[in-house]
Design an enzyme around this catalytic site. Structure first.
Site, PDB file in Angstrom:
ATOM      1  N   SER A   1       1.183  -0.921   0.419  1.00 13.15           N
ATOM      2  CA  SER A   1      -0.113  -0.158  -0.074  1.00 13.15           C
ATOM      3  C   SER A   1       1.220   0.919  -0.076  1.00 13.15           C
ATOM      4  O   SER A   1       2.195   1.136   0.569  1.00 13.15           O
ATOM      5  CB  SER A   1      -0.687  -0.323   1.143  1.00 13.15           C
ATOM      6  OG  SER A   1      -0.104   0.275   2.031  1.00 13.15           O
TER       7      SER A   1
ATOM      8  N   THR B   1       1.711   2.279   3.691  1.00 14.30           N
ATOM      9  CA  THR B   1       3.434   1.402   3.779  1.00 14.30           C
ATOM     10  C   THR B   1       4.140   1.710   3.218  1.00 14.30           C
ATOM     11  O   THR B   1       5.940   2.026   3.955  1.00 14.30           O
ATOM     12  CB  THR B   1       3.090  -0.804   3.305  1.00 14.30           C
ATOM     13  OG1 THR B   1       1.930  -0.290   4.582  1.00 14.30           O
ATOM     14  CG2 THR B   1       4.094  -0.773   4.464  1.00 14.30           C
ATOM     15  N   GLY B   2       4.505   2.279   2.305  1.00 12.32           N
ATOM     16  CA  GLY B   2       5.570   2.493   1.012  1.00 12.32           C
ATOM     17  C   GLY B   2       5.334   3.611   1.465  1.00 12.32           C
ATOM     18  O   GLY B   2       6.998   4.406   1.131  1.00 12.32           O
TER      19      GLY B   2
ATOM     20  N   CYS C   1      -3.455  -5.135  -8.469  1.00 14.84           N
ATOM     21  CA  CYS C   1      -3.102  -3.167  -8.082  1.00 14.84           C
ATOM     22  C   CYS C   1      -3.338  -3.330  -9.318  1.00 14.84           C
ATOM     23  O   CYS C   1      -3.832  -2.351  -9.228  1.00 14.84           O
ATOM     24  CB  CYS C   1      -1.266  -3.834  -7.844  1.00 14.84           C
ATOM     25  SG  CYS C   1      -0.450  -4.587  -8.699  1.00 14.84           S
TER      26      CYS C   1
ATOM     27  N   GLU D   1       6.240  -0.387  -5.916  1.00 13.85           N
ATOM     28  CA  GLU D   1       5.367  -0.993  -6.455  1.00 13.85           C
ATOM     29  C   GLU D   1       4.162  -1.538  -5.659  1.00 13.85           C
ATOM     30  O   GLU D   1       3.586  -1.297  -4.660  1.00 13.85           O
ATOM     31  CB  GLU D   1       5.752  -2.293  -6.832  1.00 13.85           C
ATOM     32  CG  GLU D   1       6.544  -2.836  -7.569  1.00 13.85           C
ATOM     33  CD  GLU D   1       6.344  -1.618  -9.617  1.00 13.85           C
ATOM     34  OE1 GLU D   1       5.488  -1.776  -9.194  1.00 13.85           O
ATOM     35  OE2 GLU D   1       6.689  -2.405 -10.100  1.00 13.85           O
TER      36      GLU D   1
HETATM   37  P1  NAD Z   1       0.088  -3.426   3.643  1.00 16.11           P
HETATM   38  O1  NAD Z   1       1.391  -1.937   2.468  1.00 16.11           O
HETATM   39  O2  NAD Z   1      -0.400  -3.284   4.503  1.00 16.11           O
HETATM   40  O3  NAD Z   1       1.420  -4.817   3.281  1.00 16.11           O
HETATM   41  C1  NAD Z   1       2.546  -5.263   2.303  1.00 16.11           C
HETATM   42  C2  NAD Z   1       3.744  -5.750   3.328  1.00 16.11           C
HETATM   43  O4  NAD Z   1       4.412  -4.445   4.120  1.00 16.11           O
HETATM   44  C3  NAD Z   1       3.382  -6.189   3.731  1.00 16.11           C
HETATM   45  O5  NAD Z   1       4.377  -7.456   4.498  1.00 16.11           O
HETATM   46  C4  NAD Z   1       3.537  -5.873   5.544  1.00 16.11           C
HETATM   47  O6  NAD Z   1       3.306  -6.715   7.000  1.00 16.11           O
HETATM   48  C5  NAD Z   1       4.214  -4.579   5.658  1.00 16.11           C
HETATM   49  N1  NAD Z   1       4.580  -3.968   6.381  1.00 16.11           N
HETATM   50  C6  NAD Z   1       3.554  -3.185   7.245  1.00 16.11           C
HETATM   51  N2  NAD Z   1       3.714  -2.335   7.376  1.00 16.11           N
HETATM   52  C7  NAD Z   1       5.126  -2.338   7.259  1.00 16.11           C
HETATM   53  C8  NAD Z   1       6.437  -1.276   7.885  1.00 16.11           C
HETATM   54  N3  NAD Z   1       5.686  -0.386   8.927  1.00 16.11           N
HETATM   55  N4  NAD Z   1       7.884  -1.154   7.390  1.00 16.11           N
HETATM   56  C9  NAD Z   1       7.593  -2.164   6.863  1.00 16.11           C
HETATM   57  N5  NAD Z   1       6.668  -3.355   6.126  1.00 16.11           N
HETATM   58  C10 NAD Z   1       5.905  -2.680   5.810  1.00 16.11           C
HETATM   59  O7  NAD Z   1      -0.244  -4.172   1.667  1.00 16.11           O
HETATM   60  P2  NAD Z   1      -1.512  -5.266   1.756  1.00 16.11           P
HETATM   61  O8  NAD Z   1      -2.414  -4.829   1.924  1.00 16.11           O
HETATM   62  O9  NAD Z   1      -0.113  -6.098   1.402  1.00 16.11           O
HETATM   63  O10 NAD Z   1      -1.078  -4.493   0.103  1.00 16.11           O
HETATM   64  C11 NAD Z   1      -2.453  -4.714  -0.497  1.00 16.11           C
HETATM   65  C12 NAD Z   1      -2.182  -2.848  -1.589  1.00 16.11           C
HETATM   66  O11 NAD Z   1      -0.440  -3.286  -2.654  1.00 16.11           O
HETATM   67  C13 NAD Z   1      -3.124  -2.443  -2.762  1.00 16.11           C
HETATM   68  O12 NAD Z   1      -2.731  -1.021  -2.388  1.00 16.11           O
HETATM   69  C14 NAD Z   1      -2.475  -2.722  -3.852  1.00 16.11           C
HETATM   70  O13 NAD Z   1      -2.567  -2.322  -4.996  1.00 16.11           O
HETATM   71  C15 NAD Z   1      -0.455  -2.754  -3.776  1.00 16.11           C
HETATM   72  N6  NAD Z   1      -0.230  -3.335  -4.333  1.00 16.11           N
HETATM   73  C16 NAD Z   1       0.636  -3.191  -5.585  1.00 16.11           C
HETATM   74  C17 NAD Z   1       0.999  -3.918  -6.781  1.00 16.11           C
HETATM   75  C18 NAD Z   1       2.455  -2.976  -7.253  1.00 16.11           C
HETATM   76  O14 NAD Z   1       3.396  -3.431  -8.084  1.00 16.11           O
HETATM   77  N7  NAD Z   1       1.976  -2.472  -7.803  1.00 16.11           N
HETATM   78  C19 NAD Z   1       1.540  -5.488  -6.406  1.00 16.11           C
HETATM   79  C20 NAD Z   1       0.228  -6.257  -5.145  1.00 16.11           C
HETATM   80  C21 NAD Z   1       0.221  -5.603  -4.443  1.00 16.11           C
END
Ligand code: NAD
Length: 476
Positions: free
Chosen positions: A228, A231-232, A283, A249
């Protein structure tokens, strides 16, 4: 109950704390996985650091051959791993051919192909300038230790996208899988460690804080993140403190635009999968469909017929095409957005009510009568719901596509490819597909712009993105 383990330096590693992995189709607990301590994260980074010089020093042909062996291991274990994808993530097993449902078997086939392709790519030395006085070469160097953080929607495929180009170019990796889909990734990495030297690929499991320890550690040289935007942004802040480059991403809210000359019946299947692959939890799914008023009703009808014909259930059962939403948080978000659409005056064409019973099942839902500014249009639903928005002129549709901060993908649908290309060129997105949506390919760079992130994966560009350029400048 089985406890699955991390792989650090080629060895299985348990932790004092564990978390349970849940089957979203049944609610059953599938097993437990370790919650790494800060010391274990450091241990994994140290293992990757220790393994990296020897890995990078191997002749390229040797590294390539080992990576082809990784692809063989994936292929040999695909049935086992696909079952984990279905049990943990929810997508049905499906098949792999063009007529098959793109489910867990397709994900494993993708893992194999996205291993073979980078393994066979080269990054030769580039001579960027040469005259009588000097010769300047650009060499590609591995970063060192790559930290990868993965989401839950395509857990194994995205892990492979992060791991394989990194190790191909001589880096080593520590990957943190999503806490929702950990077992499959731990098993994948355990299996590929049977052919890779110890320390080249390591896992650290746990929730967000484990990801934060990993990505803020000064022992990391490059971060690859998929997830997300929120988080990014946190990871980018941590990376900035250590001056570490990142590939981001992030989420998307892809617009698909049907031009007036598009044939709704002929294009319905492509549109359907563009929006609903993996229950919309992708995504680069089409998340807002803009249809010209002259073909609006026919498009809605064609999509409705497809949506109502797709069997939904536990993906381990034969014949299932759609599975559950992966987790409670995502399920609640979908319910909330559909309820907001009803309040905003949207018409539910099909679906629109939770199914009830065990598992996070929600019917495929089409909503008409919404406008830009309504939450279901403006927010990423990441689920099996598609708003279909009527437009009058193409400039208006392009403006709609561009008005949000997301910029991952988009698509234009038309009988006239030249006309579609002209429209595509005006859309702000990393990829604009014509008469298809979300059709990624291992040779074609993929990545977002604006709020969807930066940096690309796949193909030669993707491989370059996990290396540093070094200039060697020679006086003649
Ligand atoms: P998320 O950001 O909640 O979690 C992703 C990962 O980040 C998990 O492993 C989580 O444990 C980790 N994380 C959480 N907090 C963190 C921190 N503070 N520091 C480091 N790591 C941390 O996302 P999600 O719910 O797993 O995925 C869904 C999102 O991802 C959607 O918004 C979707 O569009 C996006 N996504 C993008 C792509 C792409 O290629 N652009 C592909 C798949 C998913």
């Amino acid at each position: 109950m089985t406890s699955y383990l991390n792989t650090i330096n080629g060895q299985p590693v348990a932790s004092e704390q564990v978390l349970a992995s849940i089957n979203p189709a049944t609610g059953e607990t599938l097993g437990t996985v370790p919650v790494c301590s800060p010391a274990q994260v450091k241990q994994a980074i140290a293992a990757a650091r220790a393994a990296q010089p020897a890995w990078a020093a191997r002749p390229d042909a040797e590294r390539k051959a080992l990576m082809m062996q990784v692809a063989e291991v994936i292929k040999a274990n695909a049935p086992y791993l696909a079952e984990w994808v279905t049990k943990e993530q929810g997508k049905p097993l499906g098949g792999v051919g063009p007529d098959q449902v793109p489910g867990a078997r397709f994900e494993l086939w993708g893992c194999e192909v996205w291993t073979q392709v980078p393994a066979s790519l080269e990054l030769p030395v580039e001579v960027v300038f040469e005259d009588d006085t000097r010769r300047d070469e650009v060499h590609r160097k591995p970063f060192g230790v790559v930290a990868a953080v993965a989401p839950w929607n395509w857990p194994l495929l995205i892990a492979i996208w992060q791991i394989i180009p990194s190790i191909r170019s001589g880096s080593t990796v520590v990957i943190k899988p999503s806490e929702y889909t950990t077992i499959g990734t731990l098993e994948l990495v355990r299996l590929i460690n049977t052919v890779l030297p110890p320390g080249v690929v390591n896992t650290v499991s746990g929730a967000g804080e484990v990801g934060a320890w990993l990505t803020s550690d000064p022992g990391i040289d490059k971060i690859m993140f998929t997830g997300s935007g929120r988080t990014g942004a946190r990871i980018a802040e941590a990376a900035a403190r250590n001056m570490v480059p990142t590939t981001m991403e992030l989420g998307g809210n892809d617009a698909a635009i049907m031009l007036p000359d598009a044939d709704p019946k002929a294009m319905a299947m492509g549109l359907f999968w563009g929006a609903f692959i993996n229950m919309g939890q992708t995504c680069a799914c089409a998340k807002r469909l803009y249809v010209h008023e002259s073909i609006y009703d026919a498009t809605v009808q064609a999509l409705k017929e497809l949506a109502q014909a797709m069997p939904m259930g536990n993906g381990l059962q034969d014949g299932m095409v759609m599975g559950p939403i992966q987790n409670r948080m995502q399920y609640d978000k979908v319910v909330d957005l559909v309820e907001s659409a009803k309040k905003a005056g949207g018409t539910i064409v099909c679906g629109g009510e939770p199914k009830g019973g065990a598992g996070y099942f929600y019917p495929l839902t089409l909503v008409t009568g919404l406008h830009d500014g309504d939450r279901l249009v403006d927010e990423e639903q990441f689920g099996p719901v598609l708003p279909i928005i009527k437009y009058q002129d193409v400039d208006q549709a392009v403006a709609s596509a561009n008005r949000l901060s997301a910029g991952l993908g988009a698509s234009v649908w038309s009988a006239n490819v030249e006309r579609a290309k002209e429209v595509a060129g005006r859309i702000q997105a990393g990829t604009v597909w014509i008469n298809q949506h979300g059709m990624i390919h291992p040779m074609v760079p993929f990545g977002g712009i604006k709020g969807s992130g930066y940096g690309v994966e796949f193909g030669v560009e993707g491989l370059k993105a996990v290396t540093r350029p070094q200039v060697i400048s020679i006086k003649k």
